[in-house]
Design a protein around this motif. Structure first.
Motif, PDB file in Angstrom:
ATOM      1  N   VAL A   1       1.277   4.498  -2.651  1.00 24.14           N
ATOM      2  CA  VAL A   1       1.147   5.627  -2.176  1.00 24.14           C
ATOM      3  C   VAL A   1       2.365   6.610  -2.778  1.00 24.14           C
ATOM      4  CG1 VAL A   1       1.064   7.356  -0.295  1.00 24.14           C
ATOM      5  CG2 VAL A   1       0.041   5.333  -0.077  1.00 24.14           C
TER       6      VAL A   1
ATOM      7  N   LEU B   1      -4.999   0.697 -10.926  1.00 25.03           N
ATOM      8  CA  LEU B   1      -5.834   1.984 -10.999  1.00 25.03           C
ATOM      9  C   LEU B   1      -7.209   1.954 -10.264  1.00 25.03           C
ATOM     10  CD1 LEU B   1      -5.642   2.910 -14.621  1.00 25.03           C
ATOM     11  CD2 LEU B   1      -4.406   4.146 -12.862  1.00 25.03           C
ATOM     12  N   THR B   2      -7.842   0.636 -10.151  1.00 24.05           N
ATOM     13  CA  THR B   2      -9.050   0.273  -9.351  1.00 24.05           C
ATOM     14  C   THR B   2      -8.668   0.724  -7.765  1.00 24.05           C
ATOM     15  OG1 THR B   2     -10.126  -1.118 -11.014  1.00 24.05           O
ATOM     16  CG2 THR B   2     -11.063  -1.196  -8.822  1.00 24.05           C
ATOM     17  N   TYR B   3      -7.601  -0.132  -7.582  1.00 26.22           N
ATOM     18  CA  TYR B   3      -7.039  -0.005  -5.984  1.00 26.22           C
ATOM     19  C   TYR B   3      -6.772   1.445  -5.799  1.00 26.22           C
ATOM     20  CZ  TYR B   3      -4.495  -0.671  -1.698  1.00 26.22           C
ATOM     21  OH  TYR B   3      -4.233  -0.415  -0.394  1.00 26.22           O
ATOM     22  N   CYS B   4      -5.884   2.037  -6.648  1.00 26.03           N
ATOM     23  CA  CYS B   4      -5.718   3.406  -6.310  1.00 26.03           C
ATOM     24  C   CYS B   4      -7.028   4.230  -6.008  1.00 26.03           C
ATOM     25  CB  CYS B   4      -4.744   4.053  -7.301  1.00 26.03           C
ATOM     26  SG  CYS B   4      -3.263   3.349  -7.509  1.00 26.03           S
ATOM     27  N   THR B   5      -7.850   4.244  -6.977  1.00 28.05           N
ATOM     28  CA  THR B   5      -9.210   5.094  -6.875  1.00 28.05           C
ATOM     29  C   THR B   5     -10.007   4.696  -5.652  1.00 28.05           C
ATOM     30  OG1 THR B   5      -9.357   4.654  -9.315  1.00 28.05           O
ATOM     31  CG2 THR B   5     -11.020   5.780  -8.223  1.00 28.05           C
ATOM     32  N   LEU B   6     -10.142   3.330  -5.225  1.00 24.21           N
ATOM     33  CA  LEU B   6     -10.922   3.018  -4.097  1.00 24.21           C
ATOM     34  C   LEU B   6     -10.256   3.493  -2.707  1.00 24.21           C
ATOM     35  CD1 LEU B   6     -11.893  -0.506  -5.129  1.00 24.21           C
ATOM     36  CD2 LEU B   6     -13.211   1.405  -5.306  1.00 24.21           C
ATOM     37  N   SER B   7      -8.942   3.388  -2.733  1.00 25.28           N
ATOM     38  CA  SER B   7      -8.121   3.503  -1.374  1.00 25.28           C
ATOM     39  C   SER B   7      -7.743   5.174  -1.353  1.00 25.28           C
ATOM     40  CB  SER B   7      -6.959   2.735  -1.380  1.00 25.28           C
ATOM     41  OG  SER B   7      -6.108   3.209  -2.487  1.00 25.28           O
ATOM     42  N   GLY B   8      -7.935   5.930  -2.409  1.00 26.02           N
ATOM     43  CA  GLY B   8      -7.491   7.036  -2.346  1.00 26.02           C
ATOM     44  C   GLY B   8      -6.157   7.660  -2.737  1.00 26.02           C
ATOM     45  N   THR B   9      -5.171   6.510  -3.120  1.00 30.76           N
ATOM     46  CA  THR B   9      -3.912   6.680  -3.359  1.00 30.76           C
ATOM     47  C   THR B   9      -3.833   7.347  -4.749  1.00 30.76           C
ATOM     48  OG1 THR B   9      -3.645   4.571  -3.929  1.00 30.76           O
ATOM     49  CG2 THR B   9      -2.997   4.943  -1.631  1.00 30.76           C
ATOM     50  N   ASP B  10      -4.442   7.632  -5.432  1.00 31.00           N
ATOM     51  CA  ASP B  10      -4.701   8.268  -6.777  1.00 31.00           C
ATOM     52  C   ASP B  10      -4.261   9.767  -6.914  1.00 31.00           C
ATOM     53  OD1 ASP B  10      -7.040   8.453  -5.741  1.00 31.00           O
ATOM     54  OD2 ASP B  10      -8.059   8.373  -7.714  1.00 31.00           O
ATOM     55  N   THR B  11      -3.097  10.106  -6.094  1.00 35.43           N
ATOM     56  CA  THR B  11      -2.877  11.467  -6.191  1.00 35.43           C
ATOM     57  C   THR B  11      -1.531  11.789  -6.017  1.00 35.43           C
ATOM     58  OG1 THR B  11      -3.484  13.569  -4.827  1.00 35.43           O
ATOM     59  CG2 THR B  11      -3.579  11.707  -3.670  1.00 35.43           C
TER      60      THR B  11
ATOM     61  N   HIS C   1       0.723  -1.202  -0.141  1.00 35.15           N
ATOM     62  CA  HIS C   1       0.081   0.112  -0.147  1.00 35.15           C
ATOM     63  C   HIS C   1       0.676   1.201  -0.054  1.00 35.15           C
ATOM     64  CE1 HIS C   1      -3.137   2.571   0.970  1.00 35.15           C
ATOM     65  NE2 HIS C   1      -2.380   3.202   1.771  1.00 35.15           N
TER      66      HIS C   1
ATOM     67  N   ASN D   1      -2.742  -3.120 -14.800  1.00 37.50           N
ATOM     68  CA  ASN D   1      -3.073  -1.610 -14.790  1.00 37.50           C
ATOM     69  C   ASN D   1      -4.097  -1.340 -14.187  1.00 37.50           C
ATOM     70  OD1 ASN D   1      -2.176   1.083 -15.209  1.00 37.50           O
ATOM     71  ND2 ASN D   1      -3.446   0.885 -17.163  1.00 37.50           N
ATOM     72  N   LYS D   2      -5.256  -2.079 -14.739  1.00 40.90           N
ATOM     73  CA  LYS D   2      -6.880  -2.049 -14.389  1.00 40.90           C
ATOM     74  C   LYS D   2      -6.972  -2.125 -12.883  1.00 40.90           C
ATOM     75  CE  LYS D   2     -10.748  -1.814 -17.309  1.00 40.90           C
ATOM     76  NZ  LYS D   2     -11.479  -2.285 -18.491  1.00 40.90           N
TER      77      LYS D   2
END
Lengths: 166, 320
Positions: A25, A45-55, A21, A41-42
Protein backbone atom coordinates in the motif's frame (compact mmCIF):
# COMPACT_ATOMS: atom_id res chain seq x y z
CA UNK A 1 -0.96 -27.75 22.93
CA UNK A 2 -1.21 -28.73 19.28
CA UNK A 3 -4.07 -26.28 18.80
CA UNK A 4 -2.05 -23.51 20.45
CA UNK A 5 0.90 -24.13 18.11
CA UNK A 6 -1.46 -24.07 15.12
CA UNK A 7 -2.86 -20.73 16.27
CA UNK A 8 0.60 -19.27 16.77
CA UNK A 9 1.52 -20.17 13.19
CA UNK A 10 -1.72 -18.61 11.97
CA UNK A 11 -0.97 -15.38 13.82
CA UNK A 12 2.62 -15.23 12.53
CA UNK A 13 1.36 -15.75 8.98
CA UNK A 14 -1.25 -13.03 9.42
CA UNK A 15 1.33 -10.59 10.80
CA UNK A 16 3.61 -11.36 7.83
CA UNK A 17 0.70 -10.76 5.47
CA UNK A 18 -0.18 -7.47 7.22
CA UNK A 19 3.41 -6.18 6.96
CA UNK A 20 3.68 -7.19 3.31
CA UNK A 21 0.27 -5.83 2.37
CA UNK A 22 0.76 -2.47 4.09
CA UNK A 23 4.23 -2.18 2.55
CA UNK A 24 2.62 -2.63 -0.87
CA UNK A 25 0.00 0.00 0.00
CA UNK A 26 2.83 2.35 1.00
CA UNK A 27 4.94 1.58 -2.09
CA UNK A 28 2.00 2.34 -4.39
CA UNK A 29 1.25 5.53 -2.50
CA UNK A 30 4.89 6.53 -3.04
CA UNK A 31 4.42 5.89 -6.76
CA UNK A 32 6.48 2.67 -6.89
CA UNK A 33 4.07 0.60 -8.93
CA UNK A 34 6.37 -1.81 -10.71
CA UNK A 35 9.29 -4.07 -9.91
CA UNK A 36 12.34 -4.69 -12.09
CA UNK A 37 12.16 -8.50 -12.08
CA UNK A 38 9.65 -9.47 -14.78
CA UNK A 39 7.87 -12.46 -13.17
CA UNK A 40 7.86 -10.85 -9.75
CA UNK A 41 6.50 -7.69 -11.32
CA UNK A 42 3.59 -9.56 -12.87
CA UNK A 43 2.75 -11.13 -9.50
CA UNK A 44 3.11 -7.79 -7.76
CA UNK A 45 0.86 -6.01 -10.26
CA UNK A 46 -1.73 -8.79 -10.09
CA UNK A 47 -1.83 -8.58 -6.31
CA UNK A 48 -2.11 -4.78 -6.45
CA UNK A 49 -4.96 -4.96 -8.96
CA UNK A 50 -6.86 -7.62 -7.06
CA UNK A 51 -6.46 -6.05 -3.63
CA UNK A 52 -7.11 -2.48 -4.74
CA UNK A 53 -3.69 -1.27 -3.61
CA UNK A 54 -2.82 -0.05 -7.11
CA UNK A 55 -3.44 3.61 -6.38
CA UNK A 56 -1.57 6.71 -5.22
CA UNK A 57 -4.65 8.23 -3.52
CA UNK A 58 -3.98 11.47 -5.35
CA UNK A 59 -7.63 12.36 -5.80
CA UNK A 60 -8.09 15.96 -6.97
CA UNK A 61 -4.36 16.58 -6.80
CA UNK A 62 -1.99 18.22 -7.39
CA UNK A 63 -4.55 20.51 -9.02
CA UNK A 64 -8.19 20.21 -10.05
CA UNK A 65 -8.13 19.21 -13.70
CA UNK A 66 -10.05 20.91 -16.48
CA UNK A 67 -13.66 20.10 -17.06
CA UNK A 68 -14.87 18.82 -20.41
CA UNK A 69 -17.90 17.60 -22.27
CA UNK A 70 -18.54 15.60 -25.40
CA UNK A 71 -21.07 16.57 -28.03
CA UNK A 72 -22.32 14.10 -30.61
CA UNK A 73 -23.69 15.19 -33.98
CA UNK A 74 -25.53 12.62 -36.06
CA UNK A 75 -25.99 12.96 -39.81
CA UNK A 76 -28.66 11.49 -42.03
CA UNK A 77 -27.80 11.75 -45.74
CA UNK A 78 -25.14 14.43 -45.05
CA UNK A 79 -27.69 16.56 -43.17
CA UNK A 80 -27.49 17.14 -39.43
CA UNK A 81 -30.11 14.93 -37.85
CA UNK A 82 -29.48 15.68 -34.19
CA UNK A 83 -26.87 17.14 -31.85
CA UNK A 84 -26.76 15.97 -28.24
CA UNK A 85 -24.84 15.10 -25.12
CA UNK A 86 -25.13 11.63 -23.63
CA UNK A 87 -27.42 11.57 -20.63
CA UNK A 88 -27.24 9.03 -17.84
CA UNK A 89 -30.11 7.97 -15.60
CA UNK A 90 -28.73 9.38 -12.32
CA UNK A 91 -25.91 11.35 -10.75
CA UNK A 92 -23.83 8.27 -9.96
CA UNK A 93 -23.93 7.04 -13.56
CA UNK A 94 -23.23 10.58 -14.77
CA UNK A 95 -20.07 10.72 -12.65
CA UNK A 96 -18.94 7.50 -14.31
CA UNK A 97 -19.57 8.89 -17.78
CA UNK A 98 -17.40 11.90 -16.91
CA UNK A 99 -14.70 9.63 -15.54
CA UNK A 100 -14.60 7.99 -18.97
CA UNK A 101 -14.50 11.42 -20.66
CA UNK A 102 -11.59 12.25 -18.37
CA UNK A 103 -9.61 9.35 -19.90
CA UNK A 104 -10.77 10.49 -23.33
CA UNK A 105 -9.36 13.94 -22.65
CA UNK A 106 -6.17 13.02 -20.82
CA UNK A 107 -4.81 10.03 -22.73
CA UNK A 108 -3.93 11.11 -26.22
CA UNK A 109 -2.76 7.67 -27.36
CA UNK A 110 -6.15 6.06 -26.85
CA UNK A 111 -8.27 9.07 -27.83
CA UNK A 112 -8.93 7.99 -31.42
CA UNK A 113 -9.75 4.44 -30.36
CA UNK A 114 -12.14 5.66 -27.68
CA UNK A 115 -13.77 8.04 -30.13
CA UNK A 116 -14.30 5.15 -32.55
CA UNK A 117 -15.79 2.99 -29.80
CA UNK A 118 -18.09 5.81 -28.66
CA UNK A 119 -19.10 6.59 -32.24
CA UNK A 120 -20.15 3.06 -33.07
CA UNK A 121 -21.82 2.68 -29.69
CA UNK A 122 -24.00 5.73 -30.43
CA UNK A 123 -24.61 4.85 -34.11
CA UNK A 124 -25.90 1.45 -33.00
CA UNK A 125 -28.86 3.23 -31.41
CA UNK A 126 -29.62 5.30 -34.53
CA UNK A 127 -29.61 2.85 -37.43
CA UNK A 128 -30.97 5.41 -39.89
CA UNK A 129 -27.91 7.66 -39.36
CA UNK A 130 -24.69 6.87 -41.17
CA UNK A 131 -22.28 9.53 -39.99
CA UNK A 132 -21.29 10.91 -36.60
CA UNK A 133 -19.13 13.78 -35.39
CA UNK A 134 -17.64 13.66 -31.91
CA UNK A 135 -16.43 16.89 -30.36
CA UNK A 136 -14.60 17.20 -27.07
CA UNK A 137 -14.97 20.60 -25.48
CA UNK A 138 -12.91 22.00 -22.62
CA UNK A 139 -14.52 24.22 -20.04
CA UNK A 140 -12.47 27.34 -19.54
CA UNK A 141 -13.33 28.48 -16.05
CA UNK A 142 -11.84 31.85 -15.10
CA UNK A 143 -9.91 32.13 -11.85
CA UNK A 144 -11.69 33.84 -8.96
CA UNK A 145 -9.76 37.04 -9.68
CA UNK A 146 -10.69 36.95 -13.39
CA UNK A 147 -14.30 36.18 -12.46
CA UNK A 148 -14.41 39.22 -10.20
CA UNK A 149 -13.16 41.22 -13.20
CA UNK A 150 -16.24 40.05 -15.14
CA UNK A 151 -14.53 37.25 -17.10
CA UNK A 152 -16.96 34.55 -18.19
CA UNK A 153 -16.55 30.80 -18.44
CA UNK A 154 -16.76 29.29 -21.93
CA UNK A 155 -16.47 26.01 -23.82
CA UNK A 156 -13.50 25.60 -26.15
CA UNK A 157 -13.24 22.92 -28.83
CA UNK A 158 -10.34 20.61 -27.98
CA UNK A 159 -10.77 17.64 -30.30
CA UNK A 160 -13.08 16.69 -33.11
CA UNK A 161 -13.44 13.63 -35.29
CA UNK A 162 -15.93 12.07 -37.68
CA UNK A 163 -16.86 8.51 -38.50
CA UNK A 164 -18.95 7.25 -41.34
CA UNK A 165 -20.53 3.87 -41.86
CA UNK A 166 -19.85 2.42 -45.29
CA UNK B 1 6.55 -4.64 28.65
CA UNK B 2 3.19 -6.26 28.13
CA UNK B 3 1.10 -5.19 25.20
CA UNK B 4 -2.31 -4.25 26.55
CA UNK B 5 -5.09 -5.34 24.29
CA UNK B 6 -8.82 -5.08 24.43
CA UNK B 7 -10.41 -8.49 24.41
CA UNK B 8 -10.58 -9.57 20.80
CA UNK B 9 -14.40 -9.67 21.05
CA UNK B 10 -14.69 -5.91 20.69
CA UNK B 11 -12.42 -5.97 17.62
CA UNK B 12 -14.48 -8.81 16.19
CA UNK B 13 -17.63 -6.73 16.68
CA UNK B 14 -15.92 -3.81 14.96
CA UNK B 15 -14.95 -6.01 12.00
CA UNK B 16 -18.45 -7.45 11.76
CA UNK B 17 -19.82 -3.90 11.69
CA UNK B 18 -17.35 -3.19 8.86
CA UNK B 19 -18.65 -6.20 6.91
CA UNK B 20 -22.32 -5.29 7.31
CA UNK B 21 -21.99 -1.62 6.34
CA UNK B 22 -19.68 -2.32 3.39
CA UNK B 23 -22.01 -5.01 2.05
CA UNK B 24 -25.01 -2.69 2.47
CA UNK B 25 -23.11 0.12 0.80
CA UNK B 26 -22.28 -2.13 -2.16
CA UNK B 27 -25.96 -3.06 -2.53
CA UNK B 28 -27.02 0.61 -2.61
CA UNK B 29 -24.22 1.43 -5.03
CA UNK B 30 -25.24 -1.46 -7.29
CA UNK B 31 -28.82 -0.13 -7.29
CA UNK B 32 -27.52 3.26 -8.40
CA UNK B 33 -25.60 1.74 -11.31
CA UNK B 34 -28.44 -0.58 -12.37
CA UNK B 35 -30.32 1.91 -14.64
CA UNK B 36 -27.25 2.27 -16.91
CA UNK B 37 -25.81 -1.18 -16.33
CA UNK B 38 -25.62 -2.24 -19.98
CA UNK B 39 -24.04 1.01 -21.17
CA UNK B 40 -21.41 0.90 -18.44
CA UNK B 41 -20.73 -2.77 -17.74
CA UNK B 42 -22.48 -4.60 -20.53
CA UNK B 43 -20.70 -7.13 -22.72
CA UNK B 44 -21.38 -4.69 -25.56
CA UNK B 45 -20.97 -1.56 -23.46
CA UNK B 46 -20.27 2.02 -24.48
CA UNK B 47 -16.50 1.52 -24.61
CA UNK B 48 -14.85 -1.53 -26.14
CA UNK B 49 -13.24 -3.53 -23.33
CA UNK B 50 -10.08 -4.11 -25.38
CA UNK B 51 -9.23 -0.44 -24.92
CA UNK B 52 -9.42 -1.01 -21.18
CA UNK B 53 -7.22 -4.09 -21.47
CA UNK B 54 -4.41 -1.89 -22.76
CA UNK B 55 -4.40 -0.08 -19.41
CA UNK B 56 -3.53 -3.11 -17.33
CA UNK B 57 -2.06 -5.67 -19.66
CA UNK B 58 0.68 -6.79 -17.28
CA UNK B 59 -1.45 -8.77 -14.81
CA UNK B 60 -1.92 -12.52 -14.61
CA UNK B 61 -5.72 -12.53 -14.36
CA UNK B 62 -8.35 -9.92 -15.06
CA UNK B 63 -11.79 -11.48 -14.97
CA UNK B 64 -14.43 -9.41 -16.73
CA UNK B 65 -17.78 -9.80 -18.46
CA UNK B 66 -16.32 -9.54 -21.96
CA UNK B 67 -13.75 -12.29 -21.32
CA UNK B 68 -16.23 -14.61 -19.67
CA UNK B 69 -19.13 -14.12 -22.06
CA UNK B 70 -17.74 -16.20 -24.97
CA UNK B 71 -17.98 -19.32 -22.75
CA UNK B 72 -21.71 -18.80 -22.33
CA UNK B 73 -22.56 -17.10 -25.59
CA UNK B 74 -24.28 -20.20 -27.07
CA UNK B 75 -26.78 -20.16 -24.21
CA UNK B 76 -27.23 -16.50 -23.26
CA UNK B 77 -27.43 -13.14 -24.94
CA UNK B 78 -24.75 -10.58 -24.01
CA UNK B 79 -27.35 -8.43 -22.20
CA UNK B 80 -28.74 -11.33 -20.22
CA UNK B 81 -25.25 -12.42 -19.20
CA UNK B 82 -24.42 -8.90 -17.97
CA UNK B 83 -27.63 -8.79 -15.94
CA UNK B 84 -26.99 -12.27 -14.59
CA UNK B 85 -23.53 -11.30 -13.30
CA UNK B 86 -25.05 -8.23 -11.69
CA UNK B 87 -27.90 -10.11 -10.00
CA UNK B 88 -25.54 -12.78 -8.68
CA UNK B 89 -23.29 -10.03 -7.30
CA UNK B 90 -26.23 -8.44 -5.47
CA UNK B 91 -27.36 -11.84 -4.17
CA UNK B 92 -23.88 -12.55 -2.78
CA UNK B 93 -23.85 -9.11 -1.15
CA UNK B 94 -27.20 -9.82 0.52
CA UNK B 95 -25.84 -13.09 1.88
CA UNK B 96 -22.73 -11.26 3.07
CA UNK B 97 -24.86 -8.63 4.81
CA UNK B 98 -26.81 -11.20 6.80
CA UNK B 99 -23.61 -13.09 7.48
CA UNK B 100 -24.28 -16.39 5.76
CA UNK B 101 -21.00 -18.32 5.19
CA UNK B 102 -19.17 -15.01 5.54
CA UNK B 103 -15.74 -16.03 4.25
CA UNK B 104 -17.19 -17.73 1.18
CA UNK B 105 -19.62 -14.97 0.28
CA UNK B 106 -17.19 -12.15 0.94
CA UNK B 107 -14.79 -13.88 -1.47
CA UNK B 108 -17.54 -14.31 -4.07
CA UNK B 109 -18.78 -10.73 -3.63
CA UNK B 110 -15.21 -9.49 -4.08
CA UNK B 111 -14.77 -11.68 -7.18
CA UNK B 112 -18.01 -10.50 -8.78
CA UNK B 113 -17.20 -6.90 -7.94
CA UNK B 114 -13.87 -7.42 -9.73
CA UNK B 115 -15.66 -8.90 -12.75
CA UNK B 116 -17.96 -5.89 -12.92
CA UNK B 117 -15.35 -3.18 -12.48
CA UNK B 118 -12.87 -4.88 -14.82
CA UNK B 119 -15.59 -4.77 -17.45
CA UNK B 120 -15.64 -1.00 -17.42
CA UNK B 121 -12.23 0.30 -16.38
CA UNK B 122 -12.83 3.69 -17.96
CA UNK B 123 -15.94 4.29 -15.89
CA UNK B 124 -14.41 3.53 -12.51
CA UNK B 125 -13.48 6.31 -10.15
CA UNK B 126 -12.26 6.43 -6.54
CA UNK B 127 -15.38 4.78 -5.15
CA UNK B 128 -14.60 1.52 -6.98
CA UNK B 129 -11.06 1.47 -5.65
CA UNK B 130 -12.26 1.76 -2.06
CA UNK B 131 -15.07 -0.74 -2.57
CA UNK B 132 -12.51 -3.21 -3.89
CA UNK B 133 -10.20 -2.54 -0.94
CA UNK B 134 -13.02 -2.98 1.59
CA UNK B 135 -14.35 -6.19 0.02
CA UNK B 136 -10.80 -7.57 -0.10
CA UNK B 137 -10.49 -6.85 3.62
CA UNK B 138 -13.81 -8.61 4.24
CA UNK B 139 -12.27 -11.70 2.62
CA UNK B 140 -9.05 -11.77 4.62
CA UNK B 141 -10.27 -10.45 7.96
CA UNK B 142 -12.45 -12.21 10.54
CA UNK B 143 -15.65 -10.31 9.84
CA UNK B 144 -18.21 -13.03 10.50
CA UNK B 145 -18.25 -13.40 14.28
CA UNK B 146 -21.18 -11.06 15.00
CA UNK B 147 -24.39 -10.02 13.23
CA UNK B 148 -24.16 -13.21 11.23
CA UNK B 149 -26.52 -16.10 10.51
CA UNK B 150 -23.62 -18.54 10.32
CA UNK B 151 -22.13 -17.42 13.59
CA UNK B 152 -18.60 -18.50 14.34
CA UNK B 153 -17.57 -19.53 17.83
CA UNK B 154 -14.96 -17.37 19.47
CA UNK B 155 -12.49 -19.65 21.16
CA UNK B 156 -9.42 -17.48 21.65
CA UNK B 157 -10.90 -14.26 22.99
CA UNK B 158 -7.73 -13.09 24.70
CA UNK B 159 -4.90 -14.62 22.73
CA UNK B 160 -6.01 -14.20 19.19
CA UNK B 161 -4.21 -11.19 17.77
CA UNK B 162 -5.78 -11.44 14.33
CA UNK B 163 -8.82 -9.18 14.99
CA UNK B 164 -6.52 -6.59 16.60
CA UNK B 165 -4.09 -6.67 13.65
CA UNK B 166 -7.02 -6.50 11.21
CA UNK B 167 -8.33 -3.31 12.78
CA UNK B 168 -4.80 -1.88 12.73
CA UNK B 169 -4.54 -2.70 9.00
CA UNK B 170 -7.75 -0.72 8.35
CA UNK B 171 -6.42 2.18 10.42
CA UNK B 172 -2.95 2.22 8.89
CA UNK B 173 -4.39 2.02 5.38
CA UNK B 174 -6.57 5.07 6.05
CA UNK B 175 -3.59 6.98 7.45
CA UNK B 176 -1.70 6.32 4.19
CA UNK B 177 -4.74 7.31 2.11
CA UNK B 178 -5.17 10.70 3.78
CA UNK B 179 -1.50 11.54 4.25
CA UNK B 180 -0.63 10.92 0.61
CA UNK B 181 -3.89 12.54 -0.51
CA UNK B 182 -2.85 15.71 1.35
CA UNK B 183 0.77 15.48 0.23
CA UNK B 184 -0.32 15.29 -3.41
CA UNK B 185 -2.39 18.44 -2.95
CA UNK B 186 0.48 20.59 -1.68
CA UNK B 187 2.52 19.73 -4.78
CA UNK B 188 0.15 21.88 -6.81
CA UNK B 189 -0.98 25.48 -6.43
CA UNK B 190 -4.77 25.14 -6.56
CA UNK B 191 -5.22 23.90 -2.98
CA UNK B 192 -2.95 26.54 -1.53
CA UNK B 193 -4.48 29.54 -3.29
CA UNK B 194 -8.12 28.45 -2.97
CA UNK B 195 -8.70 27.84 -6.71
CA UNK B 196 -9.25 24.12 -6.01
CA UNK B 197 -12.43 24.80 -4.05
CA UNK B 198 -13.61 27.27 -6.69
CA UNK B 199 -12.97 24.83 -9.54
CA UNK B 200 -14.49 21.86 -7.75
CA UNK B 201 -17.79 23.61 -7.04
CA UNK B 202 -18.03 25.62 -10.26
CA UNK B 203 -17.05 23.13 -12.95
CA UNK B 204 -20.12 21.62 -14.66
CA UNK B 205 -19.05 18.04 -13.91
CA UNK B 206 -19.38 18.61 -10.17
CA UNK B 207 -21.58 21.68 -9.90
CA UNK B 208 -24.67 21.03 -7.79
CA UNK B 209 -25.66 24.63 -6.95
CA UNK B 210 -24.79 28.03 -8.31
CA UNK B 211 -22.00 29.04 -5.95
CA UNK B 212 -20.43 31.70 -8.18
CA UNK B 213 -21.00 34.36 -5.47
CA UNK B 214 -18.18 32.74 -3.48
CA UNK B 215 -15.62 34.16 -5.94
CA UNK B 216 -16.06 37.45 -4.07
CA UNK B 217 -14.50 35.83 -0.99
CA UNK B 218 -11.10 34.52 -2.11
CA UNK B 219 -9.84 34.38 1.47
CA UNK B 220 -12.65 31.97 2.41
CA UNK B 221 -11.74 29.76 -0.57
CA UNK B 222 -8.06 29.85 0.38
CA UNK B 223 -8.82 28.92 4.00
CA UNK B 224 -11.09 26.09 2.90
CA UNK B 225 -8.38 24.74 0.59
CA UNK B 226 -5.78 24.89 3.35
CA UNK B 227 -8.26 23.30 5.77
CA UNK B 228 -8.68 20.30 3.44
CA UNK B 229 -4.89 19.90 3.10
CA UNK B 230 -4.43 20.22 6.87
CA UNK B 231 -7.15 17.67 7.65
CA UNK B 232 -5.61 15.15 5.26
CA UNK B 233 -1.93 15.56 6.09
CA UNK B 234 -2.47 15.64 9.85
CA UNK B 235 -4.86 12.67 9.78
CA UNK B 236 -2.27 10.03 10.85
CA UNK B 237 -1.28 12.17 13.83
CA UNK B 238 -4.57 13.39 15.24
CA UNK B 239 -6.63 10.32 14.63
CA UNK B 240 -4.12 8.28 16.59
CA UNK B 241 -4.17 10.62 19.59
CA UNK B 242 -7.10 9.45 21.64
CA UNK B 243 -8.10 12.93 22.86
CA UNK B 244 -8.08 14.36 19.34
CA UNK B 245 -9.56 11.40 17.51
CA UNK B 246 -13.22 12.33 17.95
CA UNK B 247 -12.78 15.91 16.73
CA UNK B 248 -10.63 14.90 13.79
CA UNK B 249 -13.09 12.22 12.75
CA UNK B 250 -15.92 14.76 12.83
CA UNK B 251 -13.83 17.11 10.65
CA UNK B 252 -13.10 14.33 8.16
CA UNK B 253 -16.78 13.40 8.03
CA UNK B 254 -17.69 17.06 7.45
CA UNK B 255 -15.14 17.15 4.62
CA UNK B 256 -16.72 14.12 2.95
CA UNK B 257 -20.25 15.41 3.49
CA UNK B 258 -19.22 18.55 1.63
CA UNK B 259 -17.88 16.41 -1.21
CA UNK B 260 -21.26 14.69 -1.35
CA UNK B 261 -23.34 17.88 -1.17
CA UNK B 262 -21.31 20.28 -3.28
CA UNK B 263 -19.65 17.93 -5.78
CA UNK B 264 -22.30 15.24 -6.10
CA UNK B 265 -19.83 12.42 -5.32
CA UNK B 266 -22.25 10.85 -2.85
CA UNK B 267 -21.07 7.28 -3.04
CA UNK B 268 -17.41 8.21 -2.82
CA UNK B 269 -18.16 10.33 0.24
CA UNK B 270 -20.26 7.55 1.74
CA UNK B 271 -17.64 4.84 1.46
CA UNK B 272 -14.96 7.11 2.93
CA UNK B 273 -17.21 7.94 5.88
CA UNK B 274 -18.05 4.27 6.41
CA UNK B 275 -14.38 3.26 6.17
CA UNK B 276 -13.50 5.92 8.75
CA UNK B 277 -16.31 4.90 11.08
CA UNK B 278 -15.25 1.26 10.85
CA UNK B 279 -11.58 1.91 11.46
CA UNK B 280 -11.65 4.68 14.06
CA UNK B 281 -15.22 5.58 14.87
CA UNK B 282 -16.64 2.27 16.02
CA UNK B 283 -16.10 2.87 19.76
CA UNK B 284 -17.92 6.22 19.48
CA UNK B 285 -20.77 4.65 17.54
CA UNK B 286 -20.97 1.81 19.99
CA UNK B 287 -21.03 4.15 23.00
CA UNK B 288 -23.57 6.38 21.29
CA UNK B 289 -25.84 3.49 20.38
CA UNK B 290 -25.64 2.14 23.97
CA UNK B 291 -26.58 5.56 25.33
CA UNK B 292 -29.35 5.88 22.79
CA UNK B 293 -30.78 2.44 23.55
CA UNK B 294 -30.52 3.05 27.31
CA UNK B 295 -32.35 6.36 26.94
CA UNK B 296 -35.11 4.72 24.91
CA UNK B 297 -35.38 1.95 27.50
CA UNK B 298 -35.55 4.43 30.39
CA UNK B 299 -38.24 6.45 28.57
CA UNK B 300 -40.13 3.23 27.89
CA UNK B 301 -39.84 2.20 31.53
CA UNK B 302 -41.09 5.61 32.66
CA UNK B 303 -44.15 5.40 30.42
CA UNK B 304 -44.65 1.79 31.37
CA UNK B 305 -44.90 2.85 35.05
CA UNK B 306 -47.31 5.67 34.18
CA UNK B 307 -49.45 3.37 32.03
CA UNK B 308 -49.35 0.73 34.73
CA UNK B 309 -50.70 3.26 37.24
CA UNK B 310 -53.41 4.49 34.86
CA UNK B 311 -54.65 1.07 33.91
CA UNK B 312 -54.10 -0.55 37.28
CA UNK B 313 -57.11 -2.48 38.51
CA UNK B 314 -58.74 -0.40 41.26
CA UNK B 315 -58.80 -1.99 44.61
CA UNK B 316 -62.58 -2.22 45.14
CA UNK B 317 -63.54 -2.67 48.68
CA UNK B 318 -66.79 -4.09 49.61
CA UNK B 319 -68.50 -1.83 52.15
CA UNK B 320 -71.56 -3.93 52.44
Amino acid sequence: MHHFKKMEKKIILFIAFAVLHLSIVLLNALGINSLTQKTLNKLYLTYCTLSGTDTKYGYFSPNISDDFDVVYTLYKREMVDRKFRLKMKNEECRQRLYTMYNYFYRIEESRDLMARSLAFGVLKNYPDCSKIKIELFLYQLPTTRQYQNKAKAYWELFYSTEFELN
Amino acid sequence: MELKLKPSESYLKQLSFFRVIIALFCIFQAMAIYPNLLELYGANGMINSEIGDAFISNVLIRPNIQNLYPYLSPYLSAELFSYLVFYIYVLFLLLLTVGYRVRLFSALSWLFHLILINSALHFNYGVEQFTKICLFYCVIMPTGYFAAISKKVINETKNDLIPFISVKILQFHLCIVYFFGGLGKIKGTHWLNGEAIWRSIEQPQFQQFDMSWIAAYPLVLKLLGLFVVFIEISYPIFVNIKKMRGIHLILVIILHLNIAIFMGLRYFAAIMILFNLSAYGYSYLSAFSHQFINRILSVMNKYKRILKNVFATPNIQNYD
